[in-house]
Design a protein around this motif. Sequence first.
Motif, mmCIF file in Angstrom:
data_model
loop_
_atom_site.group_PDB
_atom_site.id
_atom_site.type_symbol
_atom_site.label_atom_id
_atom_site.label_comp_id
_atom_site.label_asym_id
_atom_site.label_seq_id
_atom_site.Cartn_x
_atom_site.Cartn_y
_atom_site.Cartn_z
ATOM 1 N N ASP A 179 2.050 18.153 -6.900
ATOM 2 C CA ASP A 179 2.351 19.349 -7.678
ATOM 3 C C ASP A 179 2.644 18.983 -9.125
ATOM 4 O O ASP A 179 3.350 18.021 -9.416
ATOM 5 C CB ASP A 179 3.568 20.045 -7.058
ATOM 6 C CG ASP A 179 3.727 21.469 -7.566
ATOM 7 O OD1 ASP A 179 3.810 21.636 -8.787
ATOM 8 O OD2 ASP A 179 3.780 22.369 -6.722
ATOM 9 N N ASP A 180 2.082 19.806 -10.025
ATOM 10 C CA ASP A 180 2.319 19.544 -11.438
ATOM 11 C C ASP A 180 3.793 19.655 -11.788
ATOM 12 O O ASP A 180 4.249 19.075 -12.774
ATOM 13 C CB ASP A 180 1.507 20.529 -12.295
ATOM 14 C CG ASP A 180 0.009 20.268 -12.160
ATOM 15 O OD1 ASP A 180 -0.353 19.137 -11.797
ATOM 16 O OD2 ASP A 180 -0.779 21.204 -12.405
ATOM 17 N N GLY A 181 4.549 20.406 -10.974
ATOM 18 C CA GLY A 181 5.963 20.572 -11.265
ATOM 19 C C GLY A 181 6.827 19.444 -10.759
ATOM 20 O O GLY A 181 8.045 19.472 -10.927
ATOM 21 N N MET A 182 6.223 18.442 -10.107
ATOM 22 C CA MET A 182 7.000 17.315 -9.595
ATOM 23 C C MET A 182 7.474 16.427 -10.734
ATOM 24 O O MET A 182 6.756 16.198 -11.697
ATOM 25 C CB MET A 182 6.168 16.473 -8.627
ATOM 26 C CG MET A 182 5.951 17.066 -7.265
ATOM 27 S SD MET A 182 5.147 15.851 -6.175
ATOM 28 C CE MET A 182 5.011 16.813 -4.664
ATOM 29 N N SER A 183 8.685 15.910 -10.563
ATOM 30 C CA SER A 183 9.175 14.910 -11.500
ATOM 31 C C SER A 183 8.480 13.580 -11.203
ATOM 32 O O SER A 183 7.789 13.424 -10.191
ATOM 33 C CB SER A 183 10.686 14.755 -11.360
ATOM 34 O OG SER A 183 11.015 14.246 -10.078
ATOM 35 N N ALA A 184 8.666 12.613 -12.074
ATOM 36 C CA ALA A 184 8.060 11.305 -11.857
ATOM 37 C C ALA A 184 8.571 10.678 -10.562
ATOM 38 O O ALA A 184 7.811 10.039 -9.816
ATOM 39 C CB ALA A 184 8.362 10.396 -13.051
ATOM 40 N N GLU A 185 9.858 10.854 -10.282
ATOM 41 C CA GLU A 185 10.417 10.315 -9.047
ATOM 42 C C GLU A 185 9.792 10.985 -7.830
ATOM 43 O O GLU A 185 9.436 10.307 -6.853
ATOM 44 C CB GLU A 185 11.937 10.516 -9.024
ATOM 45 C CG GLU A 185 12.592 9.995 -7.758
ATOM 46 C CD GLU A 185 14.064 10.354 -7.664
ATOM 47 O OE1 GLU A 185 14.837 9.559 -7.101
ATOM 48 O OE2 GLU A 185 14.442 11.435 -8.162
ATOM 49 N N GLU A 186 9.619 12.288 -7.874
ATOM 50 C CA GLU A 186 9.031 13.002 -6.751
ATOM 51 C C GLU A 186 7.577 12.602 -6.538
ATOM 52 O O GLU A 186 7.113 12.484 -5.394
ATOM 53 C CB GLU A 186 9.156 14.509 -6.979
ATOM 54 C CG GLU A 186 10.584 15.020 -6.851
ATOM 55 C CD GLU A 186 10.747 16.450 -7.311
ATOM 56 O OE1 GLU A 186 11.707 17.102 -6.874
ATOM 57 O OE2 GLU A 186 9.922 16.914 -8.124
ATOM 58 N N GLN A 187 6.844 12.406 -7.607
ATOM 59 C CA GLN A 187 5.457 11.968 -7.473
ATOM 60 C C GLN A 187 5.380 10.596 -6.808
ATOM 61 O O GLN A 187 4.524 10.342 -5.953
ATOM 62 C CB GLN A 187 4.786 11.946 -8.840
ATOM 63 C CG GLN A 187 4.572 13.324 -9.449
ATOM 64 C CD GLN A 187 3.896 13.265 -10.802
ATOM 65 O OE1 GLN A 187 3.523 12.197 -11.268
ATOM 66 N NE2 GLN A 187 3.721 14.419 -11.427
ATOM 67 N N ARG A 188 6.277 9.700 -7.197
ATOM 68 C CA ARG A 188 6.277 8.366 -6.592
ATOM 69 C C ARG A 188 6.637 8.437 -5.112
ATOM 70 O O ARG A 188 6.004 7.778 -4.275
ATOM 71 C CB ARG A 188 7.270 7.473 -7.340
ATOM 72 C CG ARG A 188 7.363 6.059 -6.791
ATOM 73 C CD ARG A 188 8.222 5.189 -7.690
ATOM 74 N NE ARG A 188 9.537 5.769 -7.894
ATOM 75 C CZ ARG A 188 10.539 5.662 -7.028
ATOM 76 N NH1 ARG A 188 10.350 4.993 -5.897
ATOM 77 N NH2 ARG A 188 11.709 6.209 -7.259
ATOM 78 N N LEU A 189 7.633 9.250 -4.766
ATOM 79 C CA LEU A 189 8.024 9.385 -3.362
ATOM 80 C C LEU A 189 6.917 10.044 -2.544
ATOM 81 O O LEU A 189 6.651 9.646 -1.404
ATOM 82 C CB LEU A 189 9.312 10.200 -3.262
ATOM 83 C CG LEU A 189 10.581 9.536 -3.800
ATOM 84 C CD1 LEU A 189 11.729 10.539 -3.835
ATOM 85 C CD2 LEU A 189 10.972 8.326 -2.962
ATOM 86 N N ALA A 190 6.261 11.062 -3.128
ATOM 87 C CA ALA A 190 5.178 11.738 -2.419
ATOM 88 C C ALA A 190 4.015 10.787 -2.162
ATOM 89 O O ALA A 190 3.377 10.826 -1.105
ATOM 90 C CB ALA A 190 4.705 12.952 -3.227
ATOM 91 N N ALA A 191 3.733 9.912 -3.126
ATOM 92 C CA ALA A 191 2.656 8.938 -2.938
ATOM 93 C C ALA A 191 2.978 7.975 -1.798
ATOM 94 O O ALA A 191 2.101 7.569 -1.033
ATOM 95 C CB ALA A 191 2.419 8.177 -4.238
#
Length: 631
Positions: A179-191
């Motif tokens: 999601d474009d609204g994810m923070s950098a931390e959330e993007q890393r965790l989602a990956a």
Amino acid sequence: MDWKQAWSTTTTTTNGALDALTPMCAPFAARWDREAERRTQLRTPENLKVLMKAQRQHIAAQSNLRLAKSLREKARASSTGPLSKERRAARAALRATRADVKATGTGLKAARQDYPATLRARAVQTHAAHAVPGGVASWLMTEATHTLTVWPASVSAGLIGLNVAGLWLGRRQSSVRLDDGMSAEEQRLAARLDPSFWVQNADARGLAGTVPTPAKLTPAGLISHVRLDGRWTPKTFRAKADEIRALLGARTDLRMEITSGSHGDRATITLRTRSAADGIDLSGWAPGAPWGVDTVTGESVFVPLGRRMLIAGTSGAGKSWSTRALLAEASESVDHRLVVIDPKRVEALNWEHRARTAVRRDDVLDVTDELVEEMQERLEEIPRGSDVIAISANRPRITVFVDEGAEVISMAKFKAPRTEDGPGTDYARIMENLRTIARMARAAEIILIWATQKPTMDGKSPGLDPQISAQITYRASLALSTSSESRVVFGEDATEDGWHAHKLPMPGVAMLRSGPKAKPNPVKTRAFSPADVIALPDRPIWKRATARPAASPLHLVKEAAPSAAPESAGAATNRDRVLRAVRDGARTLRDITDTTGINKGTVSREIKALTATGDLRRTDDGMLHTGQQAA
């Protein structure tokens, strides 16, 4: 819709279906790849030499076995006696060669395991074992019926196709849409919650056999559902919390919840990277305002009045700030009154302008005595067919707030010294009264709220009484110190069901269990400062009247004004009643107790005060007189 849009829709649908199948095939592909890698690592030149040597030895042993059999046959032909020397030698040679064949066979088997065939070659051999017979069967059936018969070959081809497709899907990189609204931390965790990453790295963390779904962003953070194989249960998966945190590379202070999923072989990982209450102003208070906001759903959380309640929270968790909104609501309406019992005195001072406060032992004993008397009187007034008394301005709902519970329990254990008038005050009646209120007073609309920093029911300084705890229907807790305290507040199933109050952040975040269907979602509570309380408008303060008219069972005063004379009706204090009893002829403590109905400890205290001011005098025979009578 033009062909480009149709193509885009088809591609999106196909990718979605493939993404859904990828987590299902990922364990198969991961296991395949691990086995293939294991076989490749074993196929070293050294192991090949060992295998070739074992093959030569086994071939030689088999050759010797054939020779030994031939010699045995010659011995049988040349000798007629079964016990002849030639036959015995031939049999011994045959036994030795057979043992050698068996030993070399075992060695060859071990060598083949140390230098296995590649997994691809093994797969080709396995599929050939059914593909060749399937093709022959199709040809023979076609020749026999003169009709093309393809099902044997097609079944075999389908098995080969499933093998290939499973490997391709399992190795496929899911098109995880961050999601474009994810923070950098959330993007890393989602990956890292992506099935392909998880499966490749789970084995090193002892998590093989678990496969998560792609993470979904919610107002409360990231959520992923995990499929568990036969070795796992939600409980054993939860026990691997440290390994899961390490695999995700999550911050140590990031709240991570692992709960049971929708089925027995499912678990759910929730990473609280954000709160649904963010941006919501919960400062101050207004009538009807919610107690807090659910940080998971964003819904307002209300605590209805008239519920017996336990509020726990360690020092600094924000218990007082979170509770004040409830007390403000309980003292706002014309048919509501508030009583605050606070041995520490700090909180009671804030509410003096709109609540009956009790700080000292004697005050606490007096107010609990009055509450029990009020309860008994109200219970007698409940009409047939009703469960509770109807509240009104004359019979308001009385909320009794105990802060701090441990201090009140300790206060009730105090042993008053014996006086010249008899035994000292029985302060144990404080807890007896509060237990009675907890058990019986709900129907009389006298509601107990018990607050404590240490929710324990054993030890030298318990903060909660077992009899009172058993009557609590609403249980709220801010941050606690230990998991055992969480179980005391929320029940023995607290840890299993996710009620981890000992893991809550501080301050101002609580959990509220209002029934069996309540969810352990953290609640951001309303913050209400002492200055906010003091700024609230005055409200009538409850106090039982000594002489009550039939139409007005409660005497409500704005503030306790001292009586100008003992004869003042209705608002007479205990001191006035004691003085009046002596004027009317009572001479001993027992006489005064029987006349006024006041408990013995309070009468003794008032006698001392009146004696000190000169309003009462004690003669040589121990009898009591007023100052004027003694003169």
